[in-house]
Design an enzyme around this catalytic site. Structure first.
Site, PDB file in Angstrom:
ATOM      1  N   GLU A  84      63.759  32.314  80.733  1.00 44.01           N
ATOM      2  CA  GLU A  84      65.058  32.246  80.827  1.00 44.01           C
ATOM      3  C   GLU A  84      66.013  33.307  79.963  1.00 44.01           C
ATOM      4  OE1 GLU A  84      65.851  28.204  79.245  1.00 44.01           O
ATOM      5  OE2 GLU A  84      65.267  27.193  80.796  1.00 44.01           O
ATOM      6  N   HIS A 134      77.750  27.217  77.701  1.00 46.68           N
ATOM      7  CA  HIS A 134      76.693  27.250  79.018  1.00 46.68           C
ATOM      8  C   HIS A 134      77.479  28.074  80.001  1.00 46.68           C
ATOM      9  CE1 HIS A 134      73.492  26.843  81.570  1.00 46.68           C
ATOM     10  NE2 HIS A 134      72.703  26.435  80.588  1.00 46.68           N
ATOM     11  N   ARG A 148      73.304  34.025  76.736  1.00 52.95           N
ATOM     12  CA  ARG A 148      74.210  33.142  77.359  1.00 52.95           C
ATOM     13  C   ARG A 148      75.783  33.838  77.175  1.00 52.95           C
ATOM     14  NH1 ARG A 148      71.775  27.333  76.411  1.00 52.95           N
ATOM     15  NH2 ARG A 148      70.005  27.476  77.957  1.00 52.95           N
ATOM     16  N   HIS A 197      78.716  23.565  75.167  1.00 55.93           N
ATOM     17  CA  HIS A 197      76.995  23.024  75.222  1.00 55.93           C
ATOM     18  C   HIS A 197      76.501  23.065  73.899  1.00 55.93           C
ATOM     19  CE1 HIS A 197      73.336  22.719  77.300  1.00 55.93           C
ATOM     20  NE2 HIS A 197      72.790  23.943  76.720  1.00 55.93           N
ATOM     21  N   ARG A 241      72.508  31.164  70.381  1.00 60.05           N
ATOM     22  CA  ARG A 241      71.245  30.817  70.457  1.00 60.05           C
ATOM     23  C   ARG A 241      70.810  31.107  71.827  1.00 60.05           C
ATOM     24  NH1 ARG A 241      69.333  26.136  73.520  1.00 60.05           N
ATOM     25  NH2 ARG A 241      71.173  25.837  74.629  1.00 60.05           N
TER      26      ARG A 241
END
Length: 523
Positions: free
Chosen positions: A118, A234, A280, A341, A376
Protein backbone atom coordinates in the site's frame (compact mmCIF):
# COMPACT_ATOMS: atom_id res chain seq x y z
CA UNK A 1 -27.61 6.12 41.04
CA UNK A 2 -26.20 2.62 40.81
CA UNK A 3 -22.62 1.84 41.86
CA UNK A 4 -20.41 -1.21 41.40
CA UNK A 5 -16.71 -1.83 41.80
CA UNK A 6 -14.67 -2.89 38.81
CA UNK A 7 -11.04 -3.86 38.33
CA UNK A 8 -10.15 -2.90 34.75
CA UNK A 9 -12.77 -0.88 32.88
CA UNK A 10 -12.38 -0.71 29.08
CA UNK A 11 -14.52 1.81 27.22
CA UNK A 12 -14.84 0.79 23.58
CA UNK A 13 -15.03 -2.53 21.78
CA UNK A 14 -13.17 -2.15 18.52
CA UNK A 15 -9.96 -4.03 17.78
CA UNK A 16 -7.90 -2.20 20.42
CA UNK A 17 -10.45 -2.72 23.19
CA UNK A 18 -11.03 -6.38 22.37
CA UNK A 19 -7.31 -7.20 22.18
CA UNK A 20 -6.67 -5.48 25.49
CA UNK A 21 -9.56 -7.29 27.17
CA UNK A 22 -8.29 -10.68 26.02
CA UNK A 23 -4.70 -10.00 27.03
CA UNK A 24 -5.43 -8.73 30.54
CA UNK A 25 -8.37 -10.97 31.52
CA UNK A 26 -6.26 -13.95 32.55
CA UNK A 27 -4.85 -11.86 35.41
CA UNK A 28 -7.56 -9.31 36.22
CA UNK A 29 -11.28 -8.97 35.94
CA UNK A 30 -12.44 -6.87 32.97
CA UNK A 31 -15.59 -4.88 32.39
CA UNK A 32 -15.93 -4.03 28.70
CA UNK A 33 -18.31 -1.28 27.66
CA UNK A 34 -19.19 -2.31 24.15
CA UNK A 35 -22.34 -0.72 22.72
CA UNK A 36 -23.89 -2.28 19.63
CA UNK A 37 -22.74 0.78 17.65
CA UNK A 38 -19.13 -0.44 17.94
CA UNK A 39 -19.92 -2.93 15.18
CA UNK A 40 -20.42 0.02 12.84
CA UNK A 41 -17.25 1.84 13.86
CA UNK A 42 -13.90 2.09 12.13
CA UNK A 43 -12.47 -1.33 13.09
CA UNK A 44 -15.01 -3.46 11.23
CA UNK A 45 -14.68 -1.36 8.09
CA UNK A 46 -10.89 -1.60 7.87
CA UNK A 47 -10.28 -3.31 4.53
CA UNK A 48 -6.60 -3.19 3.69
CA UNK A 49 -4.84 -5.14 6.43
CA UNK A 50 -2.04 -4.99 8.98
CA UNK A 51 1.50 -3.85 8.19
CA UNK A 52 4.27 -6.03 9.64
CA UNK A 53 7.65 -7.38 8.59
CA UNK A 54 6.77 -10.99 7.75
CA UNK A 55 8.49 -11.84 4.48
CA UNK A 56 12.15 -12.94 4.56
CA UNK A 57 12.79 -10.38 1.82
CA UNK A 58 11.59 -7.52 4.06
CA UNK A 59 13.31 -6.08 7.13
CA UNK A 60 12.54 -4.06 10.25
CA UNK A 61 14.66 -1.05 9.32
CA UNK A 62 12.88 -0.68 5.98
CA UNK A 63 9.47 -0.57 7.67
CA UNK A 64 10.79 1.94 10.21
CA UNK A 65 12.18 4.22 7.52
CA UNK A 66 9.00 4.04 5.42
CA UNK A 67 6.98 5.05 8.49
CA UNK A 68 9.30 7.94 9.33
CA UNK A 69 9.12 9.25 5.77
CA UNK A 70 5.32 9.08 5.73
CA UNK A 71 5.17 10.84 9.12
CA UNK A 72 6.90 13.84 7.56
CA UNK A 73 9.45 14.50 10.28
CA UNK A 74 7.09 14.39 13.26
CA UNK A 75 7.17 10.71 14.28
CA UNK A 76 8.58 9.66 17.62
CA UNK A 77 11.29 7.34 16.35
CA UNK A 78 11.33 5.32 19.56
CA UNK A 79 7.58 4.69 19.22
CA UNK A 80 8.03 3.72 15.57
CA UNK A 81 10.81 1.28 16.35
CA UNK A 82 8.87 -0.23 19.27
CA UNK A 83 5.77 -0.74 17.13
CA UNK A 84 7.53 -2.23 14.12
CA UNK A 85 9.69 -4.58 16.21
CA UNK A 86 6.60 -5.91 18.01
CA UNK A 87 4.65 -6.40 14.78
CA UNK A 88 5.61 -9.98 13.85
CA UNK A 89 4.78 -11.30 17.35
CA UNK A 90 1.42 -9.53 17.27
CA UNK A 91 0.55 -11.17 13.93
CA UNK A 92 1.59 -14.56 15.29
CA UNK A 93 -0.75 -13.98 18.24
CA UNK A 94 -3.63 -13.30 15.84
CA UNK A 95 -2.84 -16.41 13.84
CA UNK A 96 -2.98 -18.37 17.09
CA UNK A 97 -6.48 -17.04 17.65
CA UNK A 98 -7.51 -18.27 14.22
CA UNK A 99 -7.89 -15.04 12.24
CA UNK A 100 -8.52 -16.24 8.65
CA UNK A 101 -5.86 -14.31 6.77
CA UNK A 102 -5.67 -14.90 3.02
CA UNK A 103 -3.10 -17.53 2.09
CA UNK A 104 -0.63 -17.21 -0.76
CA UNK A 105 -0.90 -20.16 -3.11
CA UNK A 106 1.47 -18.81 -5.74
CA UNK A 107 4.51 -20.97 -6.61
CA UNK A 108 7.68 -19.94 -4.80
CA UNK A 109 5.96 -17.76 -2.22
CA UNK A 110 8.34 -17.02 0.68
CA UNK A 111 5.54 -16.54 3.23
CA UNK A 112 2.42 -18.70 3.61
CA UNK A 113 0.01 -15.73 3.65
CA UNK A 114 -0.58 -13.23 0.87
CA UNK A 115 1.12 -9.88 1.45
CA UNK A 116 0.01 -6.80 -0.44
CA UNK A 117 1.56 -3.36 -0.77
CA UNK A 118 0.00 0.00 0.00
CA UNK A 119 0.94 3.67 -0.23
CA UNK A 120 4.21 4.64 1.44
CA UNK A 121 5.46 1.06 1.83
CA UNK A 122 8.56 0.02 -0.07
CA UNK A 123 7.69 -3.67 0.09
CA UNK A 124 4.77 -6.05 0.25
CA UNK A 125 4.15 -6.31 4.00
CA UNK A 126 0.37 -6.01 4.44
CA UNK A 127 -1.21 -9.22 5.72
CA UNK A 128 -4.95 -9.26 5.09
CA UNK A 129 -8.15 -11.26 4.99
CA UNK A 130 -9.20 -10.60 1.38
CA UNK A 131 -10.54 -7.02 1.43
CA UNK A 132 -12.39 -7.33 4.74
CA UNK A 133 -9.61 -7.59 7.30
CA UNK A 134 -11.42 -5.55 9.92
CA UNK A 135 -14.46 -7.77 9.79
CA UNK A 136 -12.33 -10.92 10.10
CA UNK A 137 -10.47 -9.46 13.09
CA UNK A 138 -13.61 -8.29 14.83
CA UNK A 139 -15.48 -11.57 14.36
CA UNK A 140 -12.55 -13.61 15.70
CA UNK A 141 -11.81 -11.33 18.65
CA UNK A 142 -15.47 -11.00 19.63
CA UNK A 143 -15.86 -14.77 19.73
CA UNK A 144 -12.87 -15.15 22.07
CA UNK A 145 -13.99 -12.26 24.29
CA UNK A 146 -17.51 -13.66 24.60
CA UNK A 147 -16.08 -17.00 25.71
CA UNK A 148 -13.76 -15.61 28.38
CA UNK A 149 -15.17 -16.01 31.89
CA UNK A 150 -13.32 -13.00 33.32
CA UNK A 151 -14.69 -10.50 30.77
CA UNK A 152 -18.04 -8.90 31.61
CA UNK A 153 -19.53 -7.17 28.55
CA UNK A 154 -21.94 -4.27 29.06
CA UNK A 155 -23.74 -3.33 25.87
CA UNK A 156 -26.43 -1.31 27.64
CA UNK A 157 -24.30 1.62 28.80
CA UNK A 158 -22.92 4.78 27.19
CA UNK A 159 -19.98 6.48 28.88
CA UNK A 160 -20.52 10.23 29.23
CA UNK A 161 -17.55 11.15 31.41
CA UNK A 162 -14.71 9.93 33.58
CA UNK A 163 -14.60 9.91 37.37
CA UNK A 164 -11.68 11.13 39.47
CA UNK A 165 -10.81 11.23 43.15
CA UNK A 166 -9.49 14.12 45.20
CA UNK A 167 -5.93 13.31 44.13
CA UNK A 168 -6.87 13.72 40.44
CA UNK A 169 -6.58 10.01 39.66
CA UNK A 170 -9.06 8.45 37.22
CA UNK A 171 -11.48 6.26 39.15
CA UNK A 172 -13.79 4.89 36.45
CA UNK A 173 -16.60 6.28 34.33
CA UNK A 174 -20.04 7.79 34.57
CA UNK A 175 -22.49 6.18 32.17
CA UNK A 176 -26.10 6.32 31.09
CA UNK A 177 -28.20 3.19 30.69
CA UNK A 178 -30.76 2.65 27.94
CA UNK A 179 -33.37 4.49 30.01
CA UNK A 180 -31.12 7.51 30.41
CA UNK A 181 -30.40 6.79 34.07
CA UNK A 182 -26.88 7.63 35.31
CA UNK A 183 -24.72 4.75 36.54
CA UNK A 184 -21.24 5.06 38.02
CA UNK A 185 -18.67 2.39 37.26
CA UNK A 186 -15.77 2.95 39.71
CA UNK A 187 -12.63 1.15 38.53
CA UNK A 188 -9.04 0.68 39.61
CA UNK A 189 -7.82 1.26 36.04
CA UNK A 190 -9.73 2.76 33.11
CA UNK A 191 -8.79 2.36 29.46
CA UNK A 192 -10.19 4.47 26.63
CA UNK A 193 -10.54 2.61 23.33
CA UNK A 194 -13.20 4.91 21.93
CA UNK A 195 -11.84 5.62 18.45
CA UNK A 196 -10.87 8.83 16.68
CA UNK A 197 -12.57 12.03 15.62
CA UNK A 198 -13.53 11.57 11.95
CA UNK A 199 -17.15 12.19 12.90
CA UNK A 200 -16.31 15.88 13.27
CA UNK A 201 -16.53 16.01 9.47
CA UNK A 202 -19.48 15.68 7.11
CA UNK A 203 -18.02 12.95 4.88
CA UNK A 204 -16.32 9.95 6.51
CA UNK A 205 -15.36 6.40 5.59
CA UNK A 206 -17.39 4.58 8.26
CA UNK A 207 -21.15 4.56 8.86
CA UNK A 208 -20.95 5.57 12.52
CA UNK A 209 -17.60 7.22 13.22
CA UNK A 210 -16.46 8.41 16.62
CA UNK A 211 -16.34 12.19 17.04
CA UNK A 212 -13.57 12.55 19.59
CA UNK A 213 -15.77 11.94 22.63
CA UNK A 214 -13.14 9.83 24.41
CA UNK A 215 -10.42 12.38 23.72
CA UNK A 216 -12.47 15.12 25.32
CA UNK A 217 -13.42 12.99 28.32
CA UNK A 218 -9.70 12.48 28.97
CA UNK A 219 -9.07 16.20 28.54
CA UNK A 220 -11.76 16.95 31.14
CA UNK A 221 -9.59 15.13 33.68
CA UNK A 222 -6.53 17.12 32.64
CA UNK A 223 -4.97 14.73 30.12
CA UNK A 224 -2.83 16.26 27.38
CA UNK A 225 -4.01 15.98 23.78
CA UNK A 226 -1.46 15.91 20.97
CA UNK A 227 -1.35 16.53 17.19
CA UNK A 228 -5.09 17.12 16.77
CA UNK A 229 -4.47 19.10 13.59
CA UNK A 230 -3.39 15.97 11.71
CA UNK A 231 -6.68 14.49 10.50
CA UNK A 232 -6.18 12.01 7.69
CA UNK A 233 -8.55 11.98 4.76
CA UNK A 234 -8.64 8.68 2.92
CA UNK A 235 -8.21 9.48 -0.77
CA UNK A 236 -10.79 7.01 -2.02
CA UNK A 237 -14.23 6.80 -0.46
CA UNK A 238 -17.01 5.66 -2.79
CA UNK A 239 -18.80 8.73 -4.13
CA UNK A 240 -22.50 8.10 -3.63
CA UNK A 241 -24.33 11.10 -2.12
CA UNK A 242 -27.46 9.03 -1.55
CA UNK A 243 -25.80 6.04 0.10
CA UNK A 244 -23.92 5.23 3.29
CA UNK A 245 -20.13 5.72 3.40
CA UNK A 246 -18.00 2.94 1.97
CA UNK A 247 -14.23 2.83 1.84
CA UNK A 248 -12.39 1.75 -1.31
CA UNK A 249 -9.27 0.20 0.17
CA UNK A 250 -5.81 1.57 -0.55
CA UNK A 251 -4.94 -2.01 -1.48
CA UNK A 252 -6.84 -1.37 -4.72
CA UNK A 253 -4.13 1.10 -5.68
CA UNK A 254 -1.52 -1.26 -4.26
CA UNK A 255 -2.60 -3.89 -6.77
CA UNK A 256 -2.44 -1.44 -9.66
CA UNK A 257 -5.57 0.72 -9.54
CA UNK A 258 -5.18 4.05 -11.36
CA UNK A 259 -6.69 7.42 -10.52
CA UNK A 260 -8.35 9.26 -13.39
CA UNK A 261 -9.95 12.67 -13.51
CA UNK A 262 -13.47 13.27 -14.73
CA UNK A 263 -12.15 13.34 -18.32
CA UNK A 264 -10.53 9.91 -17.96
CA UNK A 265 -6.98 11.28 -17.68
CA UNK A 266 -4.45 9.87 -15.24
CA UNK A 267 -2.93 12.65 -13.07
CA UNK A 268 -0.85 11.17 -10.24
CA UNK A 269 2.39 10.42 -12.18
CA UNK A 270 2.83 14.15 -12.85
CA UNK A 271 2.51 14.97 -9.15
CA UNK A 272 4.66 12.37 -7.40
CA UNK A 273 7.09 9.73 -8.72
CA UNK A 274 5.29 7.16 -6.57
CA UNK A 275 2.08 8.01 -8.43
CA UNK A 276 -0.95 6.28 -6.88
CA UNK A 277 1.28 4.74 -4.18
CA UNK A 278 2.34 8.07 -2.72
CA UNK A 279 1.40 8.65 0.94
CA UNK A 280 -2.23 9.42 1.60
CA UNK A 281 -1.78 13.13 2.29
CA UNK A 282 -0.16 13.58 -1.12
CA UNK A 283 -2.86 11.59 -2.92
CA UNK A 284 -5.77 13.24 -1.09
CA UNK A 285 -4.48 16.76 -1.87
CA UNK A 286 -3.91 15.78 -5.49
CA UNK A 287 -7.47 14.53 -5.84
CA UNK A 288 -8.82 17.63 -4.11
CA UNK A 289 -6.84 19.87 -6.47
CA UNK A 290 -7.94 17.90 -9.54
CA UNK A 291 -11.59 18.14 -8.49
CA UNK A 292 -11.24 21.90 -8.12
CA UNK A 293 -9.39 22.24 -11.44
CA UNK A 294 -12.03 20.29 -13.38
CA UNK A 295 -15.03 21.52 -11.38
CA UNK A 296 -16.06 17.96 -10.52
CA UNK A 297 -17.44 16.34 -7.37
CA UNK A 298 -15.27 13.22 -7.63
CA UNK A 299 -12.53 11.46 -9.58
CA UNK A 300 -12.34 7.82 -10.74
CA UNK A 301 -10.38 4.81 -9.54
CA UNK A 302 -9.92 2.44 -12.45
CA UNK A 303 -9.20 -1.29 -12.05
CA UNK A 304 -10.63 -2.54 -15.33
CA UNK A 305 -7.16 -3.33 -16.69
CA UNK A 306 -6.58 -5.84 -13.85
CA UNK A 307 -9.16 -8.21 -15.31
CA UNK A 308 -12.26 -9.74 -13.78
CA UNK A 309 -10.51 -12.74 -12.21
CA UNK A 310 -8.01 -10.60 -10.26
CA UNK A 311 -10.73 -8.15 -9.20
CA UNK A 312 -12.96 -10.91 -7.85
CA UNK A 313 -10.04 -12.64 -6.12
CA UNK A 314 -8.53 -9.63 -4.37
CA UNK A 315 -11.57 -7.39 -3.87
CA UNK A 316 -14.69 -9.53 -3.48
CA UNK A 317 -16.27 -7.25 -0.87
CA UNK A 318 -15.65 -4.08 -2.87
CA UNK A 319 -16.85 -5.75 -6.07
CA UNK A 320 -20.06 -6.96 -4.43
CA UNK A 321 -20.76 -3.70 -2.62
CA UNK A 322 -20.28 -1.58 -5.73
CA UNK A 323 -22.48 -4.01 -7.69
CA UNK A 324 -25.23 -3.47 -5.11
CA UNK A 325 -24.92 0.25 -5.83
CA UNK A 326 -25.21 -0.33 -9.58
CA UNK A 327 -21.48 -0.05 -10.36
CA UNK A 328 -19.78 -2.98 -12.11
CA UNK A 329 -16.10 -2.23 -11.39
CA UNK A 330 -15.05 -4.83 -13.96
CA UNK A 331 -16.55 -2.62 -16.66
CA UNK A 332 -16.54 0.95 -15.33
CA UNK A 333 -14.22 2.96 -13.04
CA UNK A 334 -15.24 3.64 -9.46
CA UNK A 335 -16.26 7.22 -8.57
CA UNK A 336 -14.28 8.22 -5.46
CA UNK A 337 -13.78 11.25 -3.23
CA UNK A 338 -11.55 11.93 -0.18
CA UNK A 339 -13.28 11.54 3.18
CA UNK A 340 -12.28 11.89 6.85
CA UNK A 341 -10.75 8.58 7.82
CA UNK A 342 -8.25 8.59 10.68
CA UNK A 343 -7.12 10.84 13.53
CA UNK A 344 -3.33 10.87 13.86
CA UNK A 345 -3.69 12.94 17.03
CA UNK A 346 -5.40 12.11 20.30
CA UNK A 347 -4.66 11.53 23.97
CA UNK A 348 -0.89 11.61 24.49
CA UNK A 349 0.40 8.27 25.83
CA UNK A 350 3.63 6.40 26.43
CA UNK A 351 4.53 2.98 25.03
CA UNK A 352 2.21 1.30 27.55
CA UNK A 353 -0.82 3.45 26.75
CA UNK A 354 -0.47 5.46 29.98
CA UNK A 355 -1.69 9.07 29.92
CA UNK A 356 -0.55 11.84 32.22
CA UNK A 357 -3.58 11.17 34.43
CA UNK A 358 -2.93 8.38 36.93
CA UNK A 359 -4.83 5.12 36.24
CA UNK A 360 -6.11 6.40 32.88
CA UNK A 361 -4.91 4.66 29.72
CA UNK A 362 -5.73 5.04 26.02
CA UNK A 363 -5.21 2.62 23.11
CA UNK A 364 -6.11 2.63 19.46
CA UNK A 365 -7.17 5.67 17.47
CA UNK A 366 -8.14 7.68 20.56
CA UNK A 367 -4.45 7.71 21.55
CA UNK A 368 -1.48 9.58 20.11
CA UNK A 369 1.58 7.39 20.60
CA UNK A 370 3.92 9.26 18.26
CA UNK A 371 3.87 6.43 15.70
CA UNK A 372 2.10 8.32 12.93
CA UNK A 373 3.61 11.77 13.23
CA UNK A 374 2.06 14.17 10.75
CA UNK A 375 0.62 11.43 8.53
CA UNK A 376 -0.30 7.79 9.13
CA UNK A 377 1.12 5.26 6.71
CA UNK A 378 -1.36 2.73 5.36
CA UNK A 379 -2.14 -0.28 7.58
CA UNK A 380 0.02 0.92 10.47
CA UNK A 381 -3.15 1.70 12.42
CA UNK A 382 -4.29 -1.87 13.08
CA UNK A 383 -0.68 -2.69 13.89
CA UNK A 384 -0.69 0.11 16.47
CA UNK A 385 -3.95 -1.20 17.97
CA UNK A 386 -2.41 -4.65 18.42
CA UNK A 387 1.00 -3.62 19.72
CA UNK A 388 -0.11 -0.95 22.17
CA UNK A 389 -3.13 -2.90 23.44
CA UNK A 390 -0.85 -5.84 24.24
CA UNK A 391 1.77 -3.55 25.80
CA UNK A 392 -0.88 -1.82 27.91
CA UNK A 393 -2.22 -5.19 29.02
CA UNK A 394 1.25 -6.28 30.10
CA UNK A 395 1.52 -3.21 32.29
CA UNK A 396 -1.98 -3.62 33.74
CA UNK A 397 -1.30 -7.25 34.64
CA UNK A 398 1.15 -6.07 37.28
CA UNK A 399 -0.49 -2.76 38.21
CA UNK A 400 -0.96 -1.93 41.86
CA UNK A 401 -4.53 -1.46 43.06
CA UNK A 402 -5.58 1.81 44.62
CA UNK A 403 -8.51 1.75 47.07
CA UNK A 404 -11.61 3.08 45.40
CA UNK A 405 -13.31 6.12 46.85
CA UNK A 406 -16.58 7.78 46.06
CA UNK A 407 -16.16 10.10 43.10
CA UNK A 408 -17.81 13.51 43.03
CA UNK A 409 -20.90 13.59 40.87
CA UNK A 410 -20.59 15.28 37.51
CA UNK A 411 -23.10 17.91 36.62
CA UNK A 412 -26.16 16.59 34.82
CA UNK A 413 -27.00 17.93 31.38
CA UNK A 414 -30.32 18.59 29.78
CA UNK A 415 -32.46 16.99 27.12
CA UNK A 416 -32.60 18.59 23.67
CA UNK A 417 -34.96 18.04 20.78
CA UNK A 418 -33.62 15.63 18.13
CA UNK A 419 -34.05 18.28 15.45
CA UNK A 420 -31.95 20.76 17.40
CA UNK A 421 -29.23 18.16 18.02
CA UNK A 422 -29.09 17.26 14.33
CA UNK A 423 -28.94 20.93 13.35
CA UNK A 424 -26.15 21.71 15.81
CA UNK A 425 -24.11 18.70 14.73
CA UNK A 426 -24.55 19.54 11.04
CA UNK A 427 -23.38 23.12 11.67
CA UNK A 428 -20.28 21.82 13.44
CA UNK A 429 -19.50 19.33 10.67
CA UNK A 430 -20.15 21.91 7.98
CA UNK A 431 -17.62 24.32 9.47
CA UNK A 432 -15.00 21.61 9.98
CA UNK A 433 -15.45 20.27 6.43
CA UNK A 434 -15.29 23.70 4.82
CA UNK A 435 -12.51 25.30 6.87
CA UNK A 436 -10.45 22.57 8.63
CA UNK A 437 -10.20 19.79 6.06
CA UNK A 438 -7.59 18.81 3.43
CA UNK A 439 -6.53 22.42 2.74
CA UNK A 440 -6.80 25.07 5.46
CA UNK A 441 -6.10 28.81 5.34
CA UNK A 442 -5.59 31.33 8.11
CA UNK A 443 -8.82 33.22 7.37
CA UNK A 444 -10.86 30.02 7.26
CA UNK A 445 -9.40 28.77 10.54
CA UNK A 446 -10.17 32.11 12.19
CA UNK A 447 -13.74 31.89 10.91
CA UNK A 448 -14.05 28.31 12.19
CA UNK A 449 -12.76 29.31 15.63
CA UNK A 450 -15.30 32.10 15.91
CA UNK A 451 -18.24 30.07 14.59
CA UNK A 452 -17.54 27.06 16.84
CA UNK A 453 -17.15 29.30 19.90
CA UNK A 454 -20.53 30.85 19.17
CA UNK A 455 -22.06 27.42 18.69
CA UNK A 456 -20.62 26.23 22.00
CA UNK A 457 -22.14 29.20 23.79
CA UNK A 458 -25.51 28.41 22.21
CA UNK A 459 -25.41 24.76 23.23
CA UNK A 460 -24.04 25.57 26.70
CA UNK A 461 -27.33 27.24 27.58
CA UNK A 462 -28.97 23.81 27.27
CA UNK A 463 -26.05 21.55 28.18
CA UNK A 464 -25.47 22.97 31.64
CA UNK A 465 -28.73 22.08 33.30
CA UNK A 466 -31.31 19.33 33.74
CA UNK A 467 -30.98 15.58 33.29
CA UNK A 468 -28.18 14.06 31.18
CA UNK A 469 -28.88 12.78 27.68
CA UNK A 470 -26.32 10.71 25.77
CA UNK A 471 -26.62 12.44 22.39
CA UNK A 472 -26.37 15.92 23.85
CA UNK A 473 -23.39 15.03 26.02
CA UNK A 474 -21.68 13.42 23.01
CA UNK A 475 -22.21 16.56 20.94
CA UNK A 476 -20.92 18.70 23.81
CA UNK A 477 -17.73 16.63 23.92
CA UNK A 478 -17.35 16.69 20.12
CA UNK A 479 -17.81 20.43 19.80
CA UNK A 480 -15.10 21.22 22.33
CA UNK A 481 -12.79 18.71 20.64
CA UNK A 482 -13.47 20.51 17.33
CA UNK A 483 -12.46 23.81 18.94
CA UNK A 484 -9.25 22.26 20.27
CA UNK A 485 -8.53 20.90 16.77
CA UNK A 486 -8.92 24.36 15.25
CA UNK A 487 -6.70 25.87 17.96
CA UNK A 488 -4.01 23.28 17.22
CA UNK A 489 -4.23 23.97 13.48
CA UNK A 490 -3.92 27.73 14.02
CA UNK A 491 -0.90 27.25 16.26
CA UNK A 492 1.08 25.22 13.71
CA UNK A 493 2.68 27.87 11.55
CA UNK A 494 3.89 25.52 8.85
CA UNK A 495 2.51 23.08 6.32
CA UNK A 496 3.46 19.55 7.29
CA UNK A 497 1.93 16.18 6.50
CA UNK A 498 -1.84 16.26 6.79
CA UNK A 499 -1.84 19.90 7.91
CA UNK A 500 -1.66 21.85 4.66
CA UNK A 501 -1.99 25.62 4.94
CA UNK A 502 -0.85 27.60 1.87
CA UNK A 503 -0.52 30.68 4.11
CA UNK A 504 2.31 28.94 5.98
CA UNK A 505 5.70 27.79 4.66
CA UNK A 506 6.22 24.13 3.88
CA UNK A 507 8.24 22.61 6.73
CA UNK A 508 8.64 26.01 8.31
CA UNK A 509 9.82 24.81 11.71
CA UNK A 510 13.55 23.92 11.82
CA UNK A 511 12.86 21.54 14.72
CA UNK A 512 9.33 20.22 14.24
CA UNK A 513 7.62 19.32 17.47
CA UNK A 514 4.32 17.65 18.31
CA UNK A 515 1.57 20.06 19.27
CA UNK A 516 0.18 19.67 22.77
CA UNK A 517 -3.03 21.16 24.07
CA UNK A 518 -5.34 20.84 27.07
CA UNK A 519 -8.97 21.74 27.60
CA UNK A 520 -7.89 24.64 29.81
CA UNK A 521 -6.28 26.23 26.74
CA UNK A 522 -9.69 27.08 25.29
CA UNK A 523 -10.80 30.66 25.94
Amino acid sequence: MSHANHDVLIIGGGVAGLVLALEVADQRGVTLLRPASDDRGASRWAQGGIAAVLSPSDDIEAHIQDTLVAGDGLCDEAAVRFTVEQGPAAIQWLLGLGVPFTRDASPGADYPYHLTREGGHGARRIIHAADATGRALMDTLKAHVAAHPAIHIRDDLTAIGLLKDDAGRCRGARCLDTDGQPIDLPAHDTVLATGGASGLYRHTTSPQPASGEGMLMAAELGATLMNLEFQQFHPTCLYDPQGTPFLISEAVRGEGGRLLNIHGERFMPAIDPRAELAPRDVVARAIDAEMQRTGSEHVFLDVRHLGEAAIREHFPTIHAHCADRGIDIVKVPIPVVPAAHYSCGGVATDQHGATDVAHLFAVGEVACTGLHGANRMASNSLLECLVFARSCAAMLQDASRVPLVSAPATRARAEAAPAALAEWRERMRGVMSARVAIVRRDAGLAEAAETLAELQQEIAEVAGRGQPAAELVGLWHSLRLARLTVASARARRESRGLHYNPDCPHHGAPLPRPSRIQLSDLV
